[in-house]
Design an enzyme around this catalytic site. Sequence first.
Site, mmCIF file in Angstrom:
data_model
loop_
_atom_site.group_PDB
_atom_site.id
_atom_site.type_symbol
_atom_site.label_atom_id
_atom_site.label_comp_id
_atom_site.label_asym_id
_atom_site.label_seq_id
_atom_site.Cartn_x
_atom_site.Cartn_y
_atom_site.Cartn_z
ATOM 1 N N ALA A 82 -106.858 18.240 82.855
ATOM 2 C CA ALA A 82 -106.626 16.801 82.705
ATOM 3 C C ALA A 82 -105.147 16.511 82.878
ATOM 4 C CB ALA A 82 -107.067 16.343 81.311
ATOM 5 N N THR A 99 -108.027 12.571 88.166
ATOM 6 C CA THR A 99 -108.355 13.884 87.579
ATOM 7 C C THR A 99 -109.360 13.749 86.439
ATOM 8 O OG1 THR A 99 -106.290 14.930 88.215
ATOM 9 C CG2 THR A 99 -107.378 15.832 86.271
ATOM 10 N N THR A 124 -110.800 13.930 73.372
ATOM 11 C CA THR A 124 -109.727 13.633 72.423
ATOM 12 C C THR A 124 -110.118 12.519 71.462
ATOM 13 O OG1 THR A 124 -107.523 12.633 72.307
ATOM 14 C CG2 THR A 124 -108.753 12.188 74.294
ATOM 15 N N ASP A 125 -109.512 12.541 70.279
ATOM 16 C CA ASP A 125 -109.762 11.446 69.320
ATOM 17 C C ASP A 125 -109.215 10.111 69.828
ATOM 18 O OD1 ASP A 125 -107.025 11.999 69.018
ATOM 19 O OD2 ASP A 125 -107.105 12.248 66.840
ATOM 20 N N GLU A 126 -108.314 10.175 70.839
ATOM 21 C CA GLU A 126 -107.704 8.916 71.316
ATOM 22 C C GLU A 126 -108.722 7.977 71.950
ATOM 23 O OE1 GLU A 126 -103.973 9.068 73.319
ATOM 24 O OE2 GLU A 126 -103.221 10.656 72.042
ATOM 25 N N TYR A 149 -104.350 6.820 79.689
ATOM 26 C CA TYR A 149 -104.802 8.203 79.422
ATOM 27 C C TYR A 149 -106.125 8.199 78.661
ATOM 28 C CZ TYR A 149 -105.397 12.470 76.685
ATOM 29 O OH TYR A 149 -105.949 13.575 76.067
ATOM 30 N N SER A 150 -106.161 7.490 77.520
ATOM 31 C CA SER A 150 -107.374 7.571 76.692
ATOM 32 C C SER A 150 -108.549 6.876 77.375
ATOM 33 C CB SER A 150 -107.131 7.032 75.290
ATOM 34 O OG SER A 150 -106.562 5.748 75.317
ATOM 35 N N LYS A 153 -109.964 9.403 79.736
ATOM 36 C CA LYS A 153 -110.732 10.428 79.012
ATOM 37 C C LYS A 153 -112.081 9.849 78.572
ATOM 38 C CE LYS A 153 -109.748 14.100 77.893
ATOM 39 N NZ LYS A 153 -109.956 15.401 78.612
ATOM 40 N N GLY A 274 -98.605 -0.317 73.632
ATOM 41 C CA GLY A 274 -99.991 0.007 73.228
ATOM 42 C C GLY A 274 -100.065 1.185 72.268
HETATM 43 P P1 NAD Z 1 -101.875 20.178 79.467
HETATM 44 O O1 NAD Z 1 -101.330 18.993 80.171
HETATM 45 O O2 NAD Z 1 -100.949 21.118 78.776
HETATM 46 O O3 NAD Z 1 -102.730 21.058 80.493
HETATM 47 C C1 NAD Z 1 -103.576 20.506 81.450
HETATM 48 C C2 NAD Z 1 -103.858 21.586 82.500
HETATM 49 O O4 NAD Z 1 -104.770 21.033 83.467
HETATM 50 C C3 NAD Z 1 -102.610 22.032 83.274
HETATM 51 O O5 NAD Z 1 -102.589 23.440 83.366
HETATM 52 C C4 NAD Z 1 -102.794 21.411 84.648
HETATM 53 O O6 NAD Z 1 -102.205 22.155 85.704
HETATM 54 C C5 NAD Z 1 -104.320 21.367 84.772
HETATM 55 N N1 NAD Z 1 -104.786 20.323 85.697
HETATM 56 C C6 NAD Z 1 -104.401 19.033 85.747
HETATM 57 N N2 NAD Z 1 -105.032 18.389 86.752
HETATM 58 C C7 NAD Z 1 -105.858 19.310 87.323
HETATM 59 C C8 NAD Z 1 -106.776 19.245 88.408
HETATM 60 N N3 NAD Z 1 -106.973 18.127 89.083
HETATM 61 N N4 NAD Z 1 -107.458 20.375 88.730
HETATM 62 C C9 NAD Z 1 -107.255 21.539 88.052
HETATM 63 N N5 NAD Z 1 -106.383 21.644 87.032
HETATM 64 C C10 NAD Z 1 -105.700 20.549 86.673
HETATM 65 O O7 NAD Z 1 -102.955 19.604 78.472
HETATM 66 P P2 NAD Z 1 -103.431 20.129 77.038
HETATM 67 O O8 NAD Z 1 -102.605 19.511 75.993
HETATM 68 O O9 NAD Z 1 -103.581 21.592 77.097
HETATM 69 O O10 NAD Z 1 -104.868 19.444 76.971
HETATM 70 C C11 NAD Z 1 -106.015 20.109 77.492
HETATM 71 C C12 NAD Z 1 -107.224 19.210 77.295
HETATM 72 O O11 NAD Z 1 -107.412 18.950 75.912
HETATM 73 C C13 NAD Z 1 -107.102 17.843 77.971
HETATM 74 O O12 NAD Z 1 -108.362 17.525 78.515
HETATM 75 C C14 NAD Z 1 -106.749 16.906 76.840
HETATM 76 O O13 NAD Z 1 -107.229 15.611 77.096
HETATM 77 C C15 NAD Z 1 -107.460 17.545 75.675
HETATM 78 N N6 NAD Z 1 -106.855 17.332 74.348
HETATM 79 C C16 NAD Z 1 -105.527 17.582 74.133
HETATM 80 C C17 NAD Z 1 -105.016 17.441 72.839
HETATM 81 C C18 NAD Z 1 -103.555 17.722 72.539
HETATM 82 O O14 NAD Z 1 -103.099 17.435 71.445
HETATM 83 N N7 NAD Z 1 -102.796 18.287 73.448
HETATM 84 C C19 NAD Z 1 -105.836 17.028 71.788
HETATM 85 C C20 NAD Z 1 -107.183 16.773 72.057
HETATM 86 C C21 NAD Z 1 -107.679 16.952 73.333
HETATM 87 O O1 DAU Z 2 -104.748 12.824 69.600
HETATM 88 C C1 DAU Z 2 -104.899 13.739 70.639
HETATM 89 C C2 DAU Z 2 -103.883 13.467 71.713
HETATM 90 O O2 DAU Z 2 -102.626 13.867 71.199
HETATM 91 C C3 DAU Z 2 -104.176 14.180 73.022
HETATM 92 O O3 DAU Z 2 -105.372 13.664 73.553
HETATM 93 C C4 DAU Z 2 -103.039 13.999 74.031
HETATM 94 O O4 DAU Z 2 -103.284 14.766 75.185
HETATM 95 C C5 DAU Z 2 -101.755 14.450 73.377
HETATM 96 O O5 DAU Z 2 -100.666 14.223 74.263
HETATM 97 C C6 DAU Z 2 -101.521 13.722 72.059
HETATM 98 O O6 DAU Z 2 -101.238 12.327 72.281
HETATM 99 P P1 DAU Z 2 -100.082 11.547 71.439
HETATM 100 O O7 DAU Z 2 -99.679 10.360 72.182
HETATM 101 O O8 DAU Z 2 -100.518 11.388 70.015
HETATM 102 O O9 DAU Z 2 -98.967 12.707 71.462
HETATM 103 P P2 DAU Z 2 -97.377 12.675 71.700
HETATM 104 O O10 DAU Z 2 -96.878 14.047 71.392
HETATM 105 O O11 DAU Z 2 -97.038 12.077 73.015
HETATM 106 O O12 DAU Z 2 -96.878 11.672 70.573
HETATM 107 C C7 DAU Z 2 -97.147 11.921 69.200
HETATM 108 C C8 DAU Z 2 -96.545 10.775 68.398
HETATM 109 O O13 DAU Z 2 -95.110 10.859 68.496
HETATM 110 C C9 DAU Z 2 -96.918 9.402 68.914
HETATM 111 O O14 DAU Z 2 -97.038 8.502 67.807
HETATM 112 C C10 DAU Z 2 -95.725 8.982 69.777
HETATM 113 C C11 DAU Z 2 -94.562 9.650 69.066
HETATM 114 N N1 DAU Z 2 -93.454 10.058 69.947
HETATM 115 C C12 DAU Z 2 -93.726 10.830 71.038
HETATM 116 C C13 DAU Z 2 -92.723 11.211 71.900
HETATM 117 C C14 DAU Z 2 -93.045 12.072 73.096
HETATM 118 C C15 DAU Z 2 -92.148 9.671 69.659
HETATM 119 O O15 DAU Z 2 -91.893 8.984 68.639
HETATM 120 N N2 DAU Z 2 -91.156 10.073 70.500
HETATM 121 C C16 DAU Z 2 -91.389 10.819 71.616
HETATM 122 O O16 DAU Z 2 -90.421 11.121 72.358
#
Ligand code: NAD
Ligand code: DAU
Length: 340
Positions: A82, A99, A124-126, A149-150, A153, A274
């Site tokens: 993603a 994607t 994701t919870d988002e 993004y959300s 998803k 947002g």
């Molecule tokens: P990330 O951005 O670190 O990794 C995403 C990976 O997907 C990368 O390796 C990227 O190269 C690959 N990718 C992107 N587009 C692609 C495509 N078209 N084809 C093949 N590969 C592709 O993301 P993450 O934080 O590891 O999140 C992984 C999954 O978990 C996502 O679906 C995200 O929505 C979900 N998620 C993330 C979190 C979080 O806190 N990070 C929480 C809940 C759910």
């Molecule tokens: O809840 C699950 C989600 O968590 C996943 O689905 C997403 O892939 C993941 O990126 C994450 O989303 P958030 O938007 O919650 O994560 P982020 O780390 O971008 O931001 C966390 C919180 O911190 C949010 O309230 C925004 C704030 N923030 C973030 C950044 C990058 C800041 O205050 N400053 C910053 O520079």
Amino acid sequence: MKLLVTGGAGFIGSNFVLYMLKKYPDYQIVNVDTLTYAGNLENLKSIENDPNHVFVKADIRDAAKMDELIGQGIDVVVNFAAESHVDRSIMEPDIFVKTNVLGTQVLLDAAKKHGISKFVQVSTDEVYGTLGETGLFSEATPLAPNSPYSASKAGGDLLVRAYHETFGLPVNITRCSNNYGPYQFPEKLIPLIISKASEDEPLPIYGDGMNIRDWLYVEDHCSAIDLVIHKGRNGEVYNIGGNNERTNVHIIKTILKQLGKSESLMTYVKDRPGHDRRYGIDPTKTMTELGWKPRHSFETGIRETIKWYLDNKEWWTRIQSGEYQEYYSRQYGARLGDQA
Ligand code: NAD
Ligand code: DAU
């Protein structure tokens, strides 16, 4: 068992591949990742000679390739691939739809054609939107995404649901809260703050910094997905979270304290448009039905994570060049120059 894991060079996907190969040494994993800015083969260095891990550089939107790969006897597809960063989705929504929605549909078609036994959509919870001061997200909470993004998803999730209802595809959707741990790209809050604070650079805090996220150590997310693969009832959604709600300010102060750095680095900047105020997961269904329990408290998880980033500075300094530099100045340049 033969798994096709997509996005397995990213943060959670690579942790998941490492977790599964360690726990099930006889499982085979085909790891498909197109290696966007967020994909990093260094995350998989420790298994580069493992015969049960095959890496394929491919895009999940490539229908012919997904058909070929899933047609090679795959039992289970786990879709992590993603675009995952909310701020980037505000700048460029287009690739998120391509994607996260279209890519998911391509995988679903190939999974349907080849009659796999399970398709797990890592969501994701988002997708539930934002909470007020009380209440938690349950699996029955209506979808109300607020960012591109959300929304993308949620679009992917709805297609997964539809392929179950219409074609009987054996699916599960997991919706997890914010993850943290090793190999997280330093654009996300926790690794961003650790890396910037350790260099004594300003720490950008969006708005009043009182937004709440529900943090889970990445390995605990992986163990929940493992249980969903083996025990999830087809067609069901499972929420994953460890009841660790913290404000962003609390997270940042915790990191500063552990690094021995000054709170004067905290810099309030213009808010994210947002910006969801609060996330909180009710994981009761996943715990009672699948027997899942997180192993890491927030306090131990954050300590281990900070230590990992300090011990692996080369990993993130290599990333902080090229594309990331350009993104960072687009995202923060004006904000840090013109603070809130
Ligand atoms: P990330 O951005 O670190 O990794 C995403 C990976 O997907 C990368 O390796 C990227 O190269 C690959 N990718 C992107 N587009 C692609 C495509 N078209 N084809 C093949 N590969 C592709 O993301 P993450 O934080 O590891 O999140 C992984 C999954 O978990 C996502 O679906 C995200 O929505 C979900 N998620 C993330 C979190 C979080 O806190 N990070 C929480 C809940 C759910
Ligand atoms: O809840 C699950 C989600 O968590 C996943 O689905 C997403 O892939 C993941 O990126 C994450 O989303 P958030 O938007 O919650 O994560 P982020 O780390 O971008 O931001 C966390 C919180 O911190 C949010 O309230 C925004 C704030 N923030 C973030 C950044 C990058 C800041 O205050 N400053 C910053 O520079």
